[in-house]
Scaffold this motif. Sequence first.
Motif, mmCIF file in Angstrom:
data_model
loop_
_atom_site.group_PDB
_atom_site.id
_atom_site.type_symbol
_atom_site.label_atom_id
_atom_site.label_comp_id
_atom_site.label_asym_id
_atom_site.label_seq_id
_atom_site.Cartn_x
_atom_site.Cartn_y
_atom_site.Cartn_z
ATOM 1 N N ASN A 56 -18.651 -6.862 25.329
ATOM 2 C CA ASN A 56 -17.221 -7.130 25.135
ATOM 3 C C ASN A 56 -16.834 -6.846 23.688
ATOM 4 O OD1 ASN A 56 -17.175 -8.054 27.740
ATOM 5 N ND2 ASN A 56 -17.022 -10.203 27.194
ATOM 6 N N CYS A 57 -15.548 -6.759 23.457
ATOM 7 C CA CYS A 57 -14.975 -6.689 22.107
ATOM 8 C C CYS A 57 -15.243 -5.387 21.364
ATOM 9 C CB CYS A 57 -15.395 -7.891 21.274
ATOM 10 S SG CYS A 57 -14.953 -9.464 22.047
ATOM 11 N N ILE A 58 -15.445 -4.282 22.076
ATOM 12 C CA ILE A 58 -15.526 -2.967 21.454
ATOM 13 C C ILE A 58 -14.100 -2.441 21.356
ATOM 14 C CG2 ILE A 58 -16.356 -0.583 21.719
ATOM 15 C CD1 ILE A 58 -18.678 -1.782 23.410
ATOM 16 N N ALA A 59 -13.708 -1.906 20.218
ATOM 17 C CA ALA A 59 -12.352 -1.384 20.037
ATOM 18 C C ALA A 59 -12.081 -0.242 21.024
ATOM 19 C CB ALA A 59 -12.157 -0.896 18.609
ATOM 20 N N LEU A 60 -10.878 -0.257 21.598
ATOM 21 C CA LEU A 60 -10.473 0.774 22.554
ATOM 22 C C LEU A 60 -9.175 1.437 22.121
ATOM 23 C CD1 LEU A 60 -11.231 -1.053 25.914
ATOM 24 C CD2 LEU A 60 -12.564 0.770 24.834
ATOM 25 N N TYR A 61 -9.020 2.687 22.551
ATOM 26 C CA TYR A 61 -7.887 3.515 22.150
ATOM 27 C C TYR A 61 -7.296 4.199 23.383
ATOM 28 C CZ TYR A 61 -10.117 2.686 17.720
ATOM 29 O OH TYR A 61 -10.674 2.060 16.630
ATOM 30 N N TRP A 62 -6.020 4.545 23.319
ATOM 31 C CA TRP A 62 -5.362 5.263 24.412
ATOM 32 C C TRP A 62 -5.342 6.747 24.093
ATOM 33 C CZ3 TRP A 62 -4.634 4.502 29.243
ATOM 34 C CH2 TRP A 62 -3.736 5.282 29.964
ATOM 35 N N ASP A 63 -5.957 7.524 24.962
ATOM 36 C CA ASP A 63 -5.969 8.983 24.890
ATOM 37 C C ASP A 63 -4.772 9.466 25.697
ATOM 38 O OD1 ASP A 63 -6.385 11.697 25.271
ATOM 39 O OD2 ASP A 63 -8.439 11.498 25.989
ATOM 40 N N ALA A 64 -3.635 9.660 25.043
ATOM 41 C CA ALA A 64 -2.382 10.013 25.730
ATOM 42 C C ALA A 64 -2.473 11.367 26.428
ATOM 43 C CB ALA A 64 -1.214 10.000 24.747
ATOM 44 N N ALA A 65 -3.207 12.299 25.861
ATOM 45 C CA ALA A 65 -3.318 13.635 26.458
ATOM 46 C C ALA A 65 -3.984 13.584 27.833
ATOM 47 C CB ALA A 65 -4.096 14.565 25.529
ATOM 48 N N ASN A 66 -4.905 12.631 28.013
ATOM 49 C CA ASN A 66 -5.630 12.518 29.278
ATOM 50 C C ASN A 66 -5.288 11.249 30.057
ATOM 51 O OD1 ASN A 66 -7.395 14.931 29.117
ATOM 52 N ND2 ASN A 66 -8.058 13.917 27.231
ATOM 53 N N ALA A 67 -4.347 10.449 29.528
ATOM 54 C CA ALA A 67 -3.897 9.202 30.166
ATOM 55 C C ALA A 67 -5.071 8.303 30.553
ATOM 56 C CB ALA A 67 -3.015 9.495 31.380
ATOM 57 N N ARG A 68 -5.896 7.999 29.539
ATOM 58 C CA ARG A 68 -7.048 7.138 29.797
ATOM 59 C C ARG A 68 -7.492 6.433 28.520
ATOM 60 N NH1 ARG A 68 -11.556 11.908 30.600
ATOM 61 N NH2 ARG A 68 -11.582 12.560 28.429
ATOM 62 N N VAL A 69 -8.315 5.427 28.705
ATOM 63 C CA VAL A 69 -8.869 4.635 27.611
ATOM 64 C C VAL A 69 -10.156 5.299 27.125
ATOM 65 C CG1 VAL A 69 -9.837 2.380 27.020
ATOM 66 C CG2 VAL A 69 -7.884 2.520 28.567
ATOM 67 N N THR A 70 -10.379 5.208 25.814
ATOM 68 C CA THR A 70 -11.584 5.762 25.212
ATOM 69 C C THR A 70 -12.013 4.882 24.037
ATOM 70 O OG1 THR A 70 -12.549 7.727 24.154
ATOM 71 C CG2 THR A 70 -10.230 7.300 23.709
ATOM 72 N N THR A 71 -13.262 5.031 23.614
ATOM 73 C CA THR A 71 -13.733 4.341 22.411
ATOM 74 C C THR A 71 -13.531 5.207 21.171
ATOM 75 O OG1 THR A 71 -15.983 5.148 22.759
ATOM 76 C CG2 THR A 71 -15.462 2.960 23.648
ATOM 77 N N SER A 72 -13.027 6.419 21.351
ATOM 78 C CA SER A 72 -12.820 7.342 20.234
ATOM 79 C C SER A 72 -11.462 7.111 19.570
ATOM 80 C CB SER A 72 -12.900 8.790 20.726
ATOM 81 O OG SER A 72 -12.539 9.677 19.685
ATOM 82 N N ALA A 73 -11.477 6.840 18.288
ATOM 83 C CA ALA A 73 -10.242 6.639 17.530
ATOM 84 C C ALA A 73 -9.574 7.957 17.176
ATOM 85 C CB ALA A 73 -10.553 5.869 16.249
ATOM 86 N N ASN A 74 -10.309 9.045 17.199
ATOM 87 C CA ASN A 74 -9.825 10.346 16.741
ATOM 88 C C ASN A 74 -8.566 10.809 17.487
ATOM 89 O OD1 ASN A 74 -9.767 12.738 15.324
ATOM 90 N ND2 ASN A 74 -11.225 13.763 16.666
ATOM 91 N N GLY A 75 -7.407 10.742 16.831
ATOM 92 C CA GLY A 75 -6.152 11.201 17.397
ATOM 93 C C GLY A 75 -5.571 10.294 18.465
ATOM 94 N N ASN A 76 -6.123 9.095 18.634
ATOM 95 C CA ASN A 76 -5.681 8.185 19.685
ATOM 96 C C ASN A 76 -5.087 6.910 19.094
ATOM 97 O OD1 ASN A 76 -6.670 9.924 21.765
ATOM 98 N ND2 ASN A 76 -8.736 9.250 21.260
ATOM 99 N N THR A 77 -4.412 6.123 19.929
ATOM 100 C CA THR A 77 -3.738 4.898 19.511
ATOM 101 C C THR A 77 -4.560 3.686 19.915
ATOM 102 O OG1 THR A 77 -1.595 5.968 19.843
ATOM 103 C CG2 THR A 77 -1.596 3.565 19.714
ATOM 104 N N LYS A 78 -4.858 2.802 18.962
ATOM 105 C CA LYS A 78 -5.626 1.590 19.261
ATOM 106 C C LYS A 78 -4.794 0.696 20.172
ATOM 107 C CE LYS A 78 -8.513 -1.961 17.265
ATOM 108 N NZ LYS A 78 -9.042 -2.547 16.045
ATOM 109 N N ILE A 79 -5.419 0.242 21.283
ATOM 110 C CA ILE A 79 -4.685 -0.571 22.249
ATOM 111 C C ILE A 79 -5.320 -1.916 22.527
ATOM 112 C CG2 ILE A 79 -3.636 1.395 23.417
ATOM 113 C CD1 ILE A 79 -5.843 0.759 25.672
ATOM 114 N N GLY A 80 -6.595 -2.094 22.190
ATOM 115 C CA GLY A 80 -7.227 -3.362 22.498
ATOM 116 C C GLY A 80 -8.730 -3.295 22.389
#
Length: 109
Positions: A64-88
Amino acid sequence: MKIFVQEGRTLDFVADGAVKAGVPVLVGVILVIPATNAAAGQTYSGWIEGVFVLPCQGQAWATNCIALYWDAANARVTTSANGNTKIGMTAAPKVAADIVGNVKLLPSV
């Protein structure tokens, strides 16, 4: 209390385009989970806090508690911060083969 307005787990938004209940929408720096369908220009209520099962990139989450980001280009959650928006953060571990995961939304400010 006279200054209290609401808990703030949900807010009302005006749809930029059509939104569908349960399909995540990035509004500014916050990922919103619409509670209802809405056409462009209509007001809809959406969750900005809570734990939701969301589409994810094929990555394992060991804890639990790993930072997650929204990959808008692919409409999915990722652990990659690169070019994505932190969401939770992760709300439960998952294996890489899982295409959905439990995500705790944490509104950005």
